[in-house]
Design a protein around this motif. Structure first.
Motif, PDB file in Angstrom:
ATOM      1  N   PHE A  20       0.953  -1.392   0.002  1.00 19.99           N
ATOM      2  CA  PHE A  20       0.114  -0.166  -0.092  1.00 19.99           C
ATOM      3  C   PHE A  20       0.825   1.239  -0.133  1.00 19.99           C
ATOM      4  CE2 PHE A  20      -2.740  -3.198   1.514  1.00 19.99           C
ATOM      5  CZ  PHE A  20      -4.054  -2.926   1.049  1.00 19.99           C
ATOM      6  N   ALA A  29       2.320  -4.981   3.032  1.00 20.39           N
ATOM      7  CA  ALA A  29       1.015  -5.950   3.795  1.00 20.39           C
ATOM      8  C   ALA A  29       1.171  -7.249   3.517  1.00 20.39           C
ATOM      9  CB  ALA A  29      -0.526  -5.231   3.138  1.00 20.39           C
ATOM     10  N   GLY A  50      -3.747  -7.174  11.464  1.00 20.13           N
ATOM     11  CA  GLY A  50      -2.851  -6.519  11.063  1.00 20.13           C
ATOM     12  C   GLY A  50      -1.681  -7.283  10.049  1.00 20.13           C
ATOM     13  N   SER A  51      -1.845  -8.550  10.266  1.00 20.17           N
ATOM     14  CA  SER A  51      -0.805  -9.322   9.882  1.00 20.17           C
ATOM     15  C   SER A  51      -0.815  -9.555   8.375  1.00 20.17           C
ATOM     16  CB  SER A  51      -0.595 -10.516  10.541  1.00 20.17           C
ATOM     17  OG  SER A  51      -1.861 -11.497  10.440  1.00 20.17           O
ATOM     18  N   GLY A  52      -1.778  -9.292   7.718  1.00 22.78           N
ATOM     19  CA  GLY A  52      -1.965  -9.321   6.184  1.00 22.78           C
ATOM     20  C   GLY A  52      -2.707 -10.473   5.676  1.00 22.78           C
ATOM     21  N   LYS A  53      -3.742 -10.971   6.329  1.00 21.45           N
ATOM     22  CA  LYS A  53      -4.653 -12.186   6.185  1.00 21.45           C
ATOM     23  C   LYS A  53      -5.530 -11.638   5.292  1.00 21.45           C
ATOM     24  CE  LYS A  53      -5.999 -13.103  10.360  1.00 21.45           C
ATOM     25  NZ  LYS A  53      -5.511 -11.933  10.997  1.00 21.45           N
ATOM     26  N   SER A  54      -6.078 -10.750   5.412  1.00 20.18           N
ATOM     27  CA  SER A  54      -7.366 -10.415   4.451  1.00 20.18           C
ATOM     28  C   SER A  54      -6.749  -9.715   3.038  1.00 20.18           C
ATOM     29  CB  SER A  54      -8.271  -9.199   5.108  1.00 20.18           C
ATOM     30  OG  SER A  54      -8.991  -9.640   5.896  1.00 20.18           O
ATOM     31  N   VAL A  55      -5.528  -9.152   2.914  1.00 16.85           N
ATOM     32  CA  VAL A  55      -5.042  -8.527   1.870  1.00 16.85           C
ATOM     33  C   VAL A  55      -4.612  -9.620   0.966  1.00 16.85           C
ATOM     34  CG1 VAL A  55      -3.220  -7.363   0.975  1.00 16.85           C
ATOM     35  CG2 VAL A  55      -4.346  -6.352   3.079  1.00 16.85           C
TER      36      VAL A  55
HETATM   37  N1  LIG Z   1      -6.472   0.382   2.398  1.00 13.60           N
HETATM   38  C1  LIG Z   1      -5.193   0.497   3.262  1.00 13.60           C
HETATM   39  N2  LIG Z   1      -4.387   1.420   3.147  1.00 13.60           N
HETATM   40  C2  LIG Z   1      -3.144   1.324   3.823  1.00 13.60           C
HETATM   41  N3  LIG Z   1      -2.926   0.153   4.540  1.00 13.60           N
HETATM   42  C3  LIG Z   1      -3.606  -0.841   4.366  1.00 13.60           C
HETATM   43  C4  LIG Z   1      -4.935  -0.980   3.872  1.00 13.60           C
HETATM   44  N4  LIG Z   1      -5.534  -1.987   4.014  1.00 13.60           N
HETATM   45  C5  LIG Z   1      -4.972  -2.820   4.585  1.00 13.60           C
HETATM   46  N5  LIG Z   1      -3.645  -2.010   4.991  1.00 13.60           N
HETATM   47  C6  LIG Z   1      -2.610  -2.600   5.843  1.00 13.60           C
HETATM   48  O1  LIG Z   1      -2.241  -4.078   5.355  1.00 13.60           O
HETATM   49  C7  LIG Z   1      -1.737  -4.465   6.576  1.00 13.60           C
HETATM   50  C8  LIG Z   1      -2.623  -5.970   6.372  1.00 13.60           C
HETATM   51  O2  LIG Z   1      -3.996  -5.887   6.679  1.00 13.60           O
HETATM   52  P1  LIG Z   1      -4.808  -7.048   6.612  1.00 13.60           P
HETATM   53  O3  LIG Z   1      -4.700  -7.946   5.771  1.00 13.60           O
HETATM   54  O4  LIG Z   1      -6.341  -6.259   6.658  1.00 13.60           O
HETATM   55  O5  LIG Z   1      -4.646  -7.754   8.122  1.00 13.60           O
HETATM   56  P2  LIG Z   1      -5.488  -8.817   8.904  1.00 13.60           P
HETATM   57  O6  LIG Z   1      -6.857  -9.255   7.894  1.00 13.60           O
HETATM   58  O7  LIG Z   1      -4.442  -9.844   9.267  1.00 13.60           O
HETATM   59  O8  LIG Z   1      -5.865  -8.293  10.151  1.00 13.60           O
HETATM   60  C9  LIG Z   1      -2.309  -3.849   7.912  1.00 13.60           C
HETATM   61  O9  LIG Z   1      -0.896  -3.393   8.322  1.00 13.60           O
HETATM   62  C10 LIG Z   1      -3.020  -2.476   7.329  1.00 13.60           C
HETATM   63  O10 LIG Z   1      -2.666  -1.484   8.192  1.00 13.60           O
END
Ligand SMILES: Nc1ncnc2c1ncn2[C@@H]1O[C@H](COP(=O)(O)OP(=O)(O)O)[C@@H](O)[C@H]1O
Ligand code: SF4
Ligand SMILES: [Mg+2]
Length: 342
Positions: A20, A29, A50-55
């Motif tokens: 990002f 991420a 915040g570990s990157g699972k959803s991304v």
């Molecule tokens: N739209 C965004 N803008 C900036 N950073 C993002 C955005 N979406 C996710 N992140 C960052 O990507 C990282 C992983 O997020 P995410 O995959 O949602 O975590 P999890 O699902 O493991 O809780 C986090 O550090 C989050 O801050």
């Protein structure tokens, strides 16, 4: 483009990087993530918030929103390279081959159609059947996810249903598509324990009978132990350990995995035996070397200086730690994860 793969592998992710680009800096991420999902198996993806699972999940289906971008890596689904598909091809793949249950069900449902209609459309697309046949299948699917009075509820719009009810509608919709790959991102958050167990049973049944693969994202290790064959542990955008569930739960090799397991509720003593000290690092300013070193009870100088590489820790079991690779000679004592009980 078709490539011959190991026949058990349905999805292969290789060297995936999703960043990002924010005003504060680049958030890595997802940072060089690789894994395989096998047919007929459920793989848990765990790690703190915040570990990157959803991304990771959004990257597979190519729905990462700006300012995020997949900057590198390959994703192969059933011999097809998803990163080189056109957006039109991806839309077909998302409808027919991959289904996703999102963390936020309301955002995923269309507010303009009744929930029965939305499930029915998925079934019509899959089966090529008439609308009335699909409508009655849709009601059956709603019954299967324990929605009471499904005939009446099928005519409701998403805003007329509770969050938990929308969650179940999403599950019914995702499973109705009979996908090759099911990605479930915290699918049972907000559901009560009984309904959660029923939803998990339904996911298991579908995956096993259809020979599809499931990536099951959760922070609940209890669910992983019960549901999954394999588990992937992420920390600060990296996979730190992955392998068979039974082996990882009985002998976790990465200190972070050990900490996660120690911090889950133990039924026998009605509390966790430990908590992991500190918090997940700031994603823009990740610690040097092993990103877990500020929180690791076994860290030594090398951990701050050099990032550990993935190494074998058993059969189909890999991890990323200087102690496991033998670069650092020391024991990981279990006592490090025992809470002081005064
Ligand atoms: N739209 C965004 N803008 C900036 N950073 C993002 C955005 N979406 C996710 N992140 C960052 O990507 C990282 C992983 O997020 P995410 O995959 O949602 O975590 P999890 O699902 O493991 O809780 C986090 O550090 C989050 O801050
Ligand atoms: S490499 Fe060092 S800091 Fe990282 S997990 Fe292993 S012992 Fe802990
Ligand atoms: Mg998430």
């Amino acid at each position: 483009m078709i490539e011959v793969r190991n026949s058990d592998t349905l999805l292969e992710v290789r060297g995936l990087h999703t960043y990002f680009y924010t005003y504060e800096g680049v958030v890595k991420a997802v940072n060089s993530v690789s894994y395989r999902l096998n047919r007929g198996e459920i793989t848990g993806l765990v790690g703190e918030s915040g570990s990157g699972k959803s991304v990771t999940a959004q990257s597979i289906i190519r729905l990462v929103k700006a300012p995020g971008k997949v900057v590198e890596g390959e994703v192969w689904l059933d011999g097809q390279d998803l990163m080189s598909c056109s957006e039109a091809e991806m839309q077909t793949i998302r409808g027919r081959k991959i289904s996703m249950i999102f963390q936020e069900p309301r955002a995923a449902l269309n507010p303009l159609f009744t929930v029965g209609d939305q499930i029915s459309r998925v079934i019509q697309l899959r089966e090529g059947c008439s609308r009335s046949v699909a409508d009655s299948h849709a009601v059956e699917m709603m019954r299967a996810v324990e929605i009471a009075d499904p005939d009446r509820r099928a005519n409701a719009y998403p805003h007329e249903l509770s969050g938990g009810m929308c969650q179940r509608v999403m599950v019914a919709m995702a499973l109705s598509a009979n996908p090759l790959l099911l990605i479930a991102d915290e699918p049972t958050t907000g559901l009560d324990v009984t309904v959660q167990a029923q939803v998990l049973d339904l996911i298991r049944l579908r995956v096993k009978s259809a020979g599809s693969a499931c990536l099951f994202i959760t922070h609940d290790l209890g669910v992983v132990a019960e549901l999954c064959e394999r588990v992937i542990v992420m920390y600060a955008g990296r996979v730190v350990e992955q392998g068979p569930v039974a082996e990882i739960f009985s002998s976790p090799r990465h200190p972070y995995t050990q900490g996660l397991i120690a911090s889950t509720l133990r039924v026998d003593i009605d509390k966790p035996i430990s908590t992991i000290p500190g918090t997940v690092p700031d994603a823009v300013n990740l610690p040097s070397g092993c990103t877990f070193h500020p929180r690791c009870p076994f860290a030594e100088d090398l951990c701050q200086q050099e990032e550990p590489q993935m190494v074998e820790a058993g059969k189909n079991h890999t991890t990323r730690c200087h102690i496991v690779s033998g670069r650092i000679e020391r024991e990981m004592l279990e006592e490090a994860w025992t809470l002081e009980t005064a």
